[in-house]
Structures are given as structure tokens and as C-alpha cells.
Motif scaffolding. Structure first.
Motif, PDB file in Angstrom:
ATOM      1  N   GLN A 100      73.548 -54.492 -12.865  1.00 41.44           N
ATOM      2  CA  GLN A 100      73.590 -53.789 -14.147  1.00 41.44           C
ATOM      3  C   GLN A 100      72.762 -52.507 -14.083  1.00 41.44           C
ATOM      4  OE1 GLN A 100      72.051 -57.183 -16.344  1.00 41.44           O
ATOM      5  NE2 GLN A 100      73.993 -57.389 -17.469  1.00 41.44           N
ATOM      6  N   ALA A 104      73.884 -48.588 -14.634  1.00 35.06           N
ATOM      7  CA  ALA A 104      73.230 -47.832 -15.698  1.00 35.06           C
ATOM      8  C   ALA A 104      72.606 -46.560 -15.118  1.00 35.06           C
ATOM      9  CB  ALA A 104      72.167 -48.685 -16.377  1.00 35.06           C
ATOM     10  N   LYS A 107      75.295 -44.014 -14.388  1.00 38.92           N
ATOM     11  CA  LYS A 107      75.746 -43.298 -15.581  1.00 38.92           C
ATOM     12  C   LYS A 107      74.740 -42.255 -16.041  1.00 38.92           C
ATOM     13  CE  LYS A 107      79.296 -46.087 -17.656  1.00 38.92           C
ATOM     14  NZ  LYS A 107      80.011 -46.276 -18.938  1.00 38.92           N
ATOM     15  N   LYS A 149      67.970 -46.367 -23.874  1.00 39.96           N
ATOM     16  CA  LYS A 149      69.338 -46.036 -23.481  1.00 39.96           C
ATOM     17  C   LYS A 149      69.722 -46.774 -22.201  1.00 39.96           C
ATOM     18  CE  LYS A 149      72.433 -42.105 -22.765  1.00 39.96           C
ATOM     19  NZ  LYS A 149      72.524 -40.615 -22.729  1.00 39.96           N
ATOM     20  N   LEU A 153      72.785 -49.449 -21.934  1.00 45.82           N
ATOM     21  CA  LEU A 153      73.877 -49.278 -20.972  1.00 45.82           C
ATOM     22  C   LEU A 153      73.998 -50.507 -20.078  1.00 45.82           C
ATOM     23  CD1 LEU A 153      73.432 -45.577 -19.783  1.00 45.82           C
ATOM     24  CD2 LEU A 153      75.461 -46.542 -20.884  1.00 45.82           C
ATOM     25  N   LYS A 156      74.912 -53.728 -22.565  1.00 45.69           N
ATOM     26  CA  LYS A 156      75.922 -53.712 -23.629  1.00 45.69           C
ATOM     27  C   LYS A 156      77.141 -52.859 -23.332  1.00 45.69           C
ATOM     28  CE  LYS A 156      72.403 -54.521 -27.186  1.00 45.69           C
ATOM     29  NZ  LYS A 156      71.751 -53.995 -28.420  1.00 45.69           N
ATOM     30  N   ASP A 157      77.060 -52.019 -22.325  1.00 45.46           N
ATOM     31  CA  ASP A 157      78.188 -51.129 -22.016  1.00 45.46           C
ATOM     32  C   ASP A 157      79.350 -51.924 -21.436  1.00 45.46           C
ATOM     33  OD1 ASP A 157      78.893 -48.045 -21.528  1.00 45.46           O
ATOM     34  OD2 ASP A 157      79.609 -49.211 -19.819  1.00 45.46           O
ATOM     35  N   ASP A 158      80.502 -51.862 -22.096  1.00 48.41           N
ATOM     36  CA  ASP A 158      81.642 -52.666 -21.644  1.00 48.41           C
ATOM     37  C   ASP A 158      82.180 -52.175 -20.311  1.00 48.41           C
ATOM     38  OD1 ASP A 158      83.565 -54.854 -22.292  1.00 48.41           O
ATOM     39  OD2 ASP A 158      85.025 -53.212 -22.204  1.00 48.41           O
ATOM     40  N   GLY A 159      82.083 -50.878 -20.066  1.00 46.95           N
ATOM     41  CA  GLY A 159      82.554 -50.353 -18.792  1.00 46.95           C
ATOM     42  C   GLY A 159      81.762 -50.921 -17.626  1.00 46.95           C
ATOM     43  N   ILE A 160      80.456 -51.040 -17.786  1.00 44.40           N
ATOM     44  CA  ILE A 160      79.619 -51.620 -16.736  1.00 44.40           C
ATOM     45  C   ILE A 160      79.927 -53.099 -16.572  1.00 44.40           C
ATOM     46  CG2 ILE A 160      77.237 -52.270 -16.161  1.00 44.40           C
ATOM     47  CD1 ILE A 160      76.353 -49.543 -17.189  1.00 44.40           C
ATOM     48  N   ARG A 161      80.092 -53.795 -17.680  1.00 42.77           N
ATOM     49  CA  ARG A 161      80.424 -55.224 -17.601  1.00 42.77           C
ATOM     50  C   ARG A 161      81.736 -55.431 -16.846  1.00 42.77           C
ATOM     51  NH1 ARG A 161      83.334 -59.102 -20.266  1.00 42.77           N
ATOM     52  NH2 ARG A 161      84.263 -57.553 -21.657  1.00 42.77           N
TER      53      ARG A 161
END
Length: 215
Positions: A100, A104, A107, A149, A153, A156-161
Motif C-alpha cells: 500500500q 501511495a 502516486k 494524504k 491513499l 482508501k484509494d480504490d485504484g491502489i486496492r
């Protein structure tokens, strides 16, 4: 799978066959020994037509930390146009925060510059960096990212998940259960390797094989 990781290179060093060398001194390697075909051939980036080398790693893996300088050397030795990428393995709950955090940091534009330094912080300096909060503190202190932030990321960021889930399927399809492992063009992965010099040698051998059309 996790229980095998800490003993991976110890076991391989004992079981790997020495590579044969032809008259010109160039190393040659044997499929089924130093490398194997992946279970499910698939590139990390199917749209990029360049030959691709992927390192499957984790910041939680001490062998990956020891390999990092070799990985940097390999990138400099690869032929022009060959791409080198990394994929963080989340084999278990303890390694998930590292995956994760990697994405992050990516990004936020600091993943590459922080990569080797994070290995050093964890495995050489022995900083207690295990959770997302601890990782966010480290990136904030050393690279000026916004901690809140970063945590948002990472968690909670769906793209990372989705990326981590896709990585898991890809790693499984490659038949990987230990790190560091190198995968070339999604078709071959390193196997019984006696040391990191041989790991890099296998990667360059397979890259050359792919550049010659798989021959």
C-alpha cells in the motif's frame, strides 16, 4: 507461502546447480534449474512492446534489501529499450502495508527516490517501520509528503486496492512464492539461484533470449 521466504536463498544456495559456461565465457542457464516458465504467461504491461524485467519484492523482505544494490546494477546493464519494473508482493497481512505504501508513494511521486532508502531504514538502521502510520511518518519526515494524504491513499484509494489485487493474481499466475524473484516478459521467472550475481546473470540471459525472439 510466507514460511518459505526467510529460508529461500539459504535453500536455493544449497540446491542450485552451477551454471555451465561455453567456450566464449558467457554464462548459460538451464530451464527447470536457474529459471522456469511461468505458470500463466502474462506481462505486467501487455501494451508495452519492449522486453520487460519485473522484480517481485517486499520492503519486509531482508533478501530484497540485500538485493537492492544488485537490482540497481542490473538496470544499468540491461540493453537500451529493455524496461525494468517492480511489483510489491503482499503475501500476508504483515506485508500488505508495504505494498500500500509503495503505491501511495508512487502516486505522490516519491516511490523511486525513496525505494533504496526505505530498505536501508528498515533492515540496516532497524527503524520500527511496519504499519501504514509508521510508513507515513517516515515518508513525511524524509520526503515531505502530507501524512494524512499518504494514509488516505494507502488505505482508501480504490485504484491502489485494485492494483494490489491485480498484482496478487499476476504473482500467483507467475508461480511465485518467494522474493526477490525476477520475471522476464511474463514468460520466465528465476528459480534455483545460488547468489545475486547469478540472479542478474539469469535475467540478462533471458532478456537476450527474448530479444532474439525467444531462441
Amino acid at each position: 507461502m510466507f514460511k518459505r521466504l526467510s529460508l529461500l536463498f539459504v535453500g536455493l544456495a544449497l540446491t542450485a546447480a552451477c551454471s555451465a559456461r561455453p567456450a566464449d565465457g558467457a554464462a548459460t542457464y538451464t530451464e527447470g534449474q536457474q529459471y522456469v516458465a511461468t505458470t500463466t504467461p502474462q506481462r505486467l504491461d501487455p501494451k508495452d512492446g519492449k522486453v520487460e524485467v519485473v522484480e517481485v519484492f517486499s520492503y519486509g523482505c531482508i533478501h530484497c534489501a540485500h538485493y537492492e544494490s544488485y537490482a540497481e546494477a542490473l538496470q544499468k546493464q540491461l540493453p537500451k529499450g529493455v524496461t525494468f519494473r517492480v511489483v510489491p508482493a503482499a503475501f500476508n497481512d504483515a506485508w500488505l502495508p508495504y505494498a500500500q505504501a509503495y503505491y501511495a508513494a508512487q502516486k505522490l511521486g516519491v516511490a523511486q527516490k525513496a525505494h533504496a532508502a526505505l530498505f536501508k531504514a528498515i533492515h540496516t538502521d532497524h527503524y520500527p517501520i511496519h504499519t501504514i502510520d509508521e510508513l507515513a511518518d517516515w515518508y513525511a519526515t524524509n520526503y515531505g509528503v502530507d501524512k494524512a494524504k499518504f494514509v488516505a491513499l494507502a488505505t482508501k484509494d480504490d485504484g491502489i486496492r485494485q492494483r494490489i489485487l491485480a498484482d496478487g493474481k499476476l504473482i500467483q499466475g507467475w508461480g511465485i512464492d518467494g522474493t526477490p524473484t525476477l520475471v522476464v516478459n511474463g514468460k520466465y521467472r528465476s528459480a534455483q539461484i545460488k547468489d545475486f550475481d547469478e540472479l542478474n546473470g539469469v535475467a540478462k540471459y533471458l532478456v537476450d533470449k527474448e530479444l532474439k525472439g525467444g531462441k
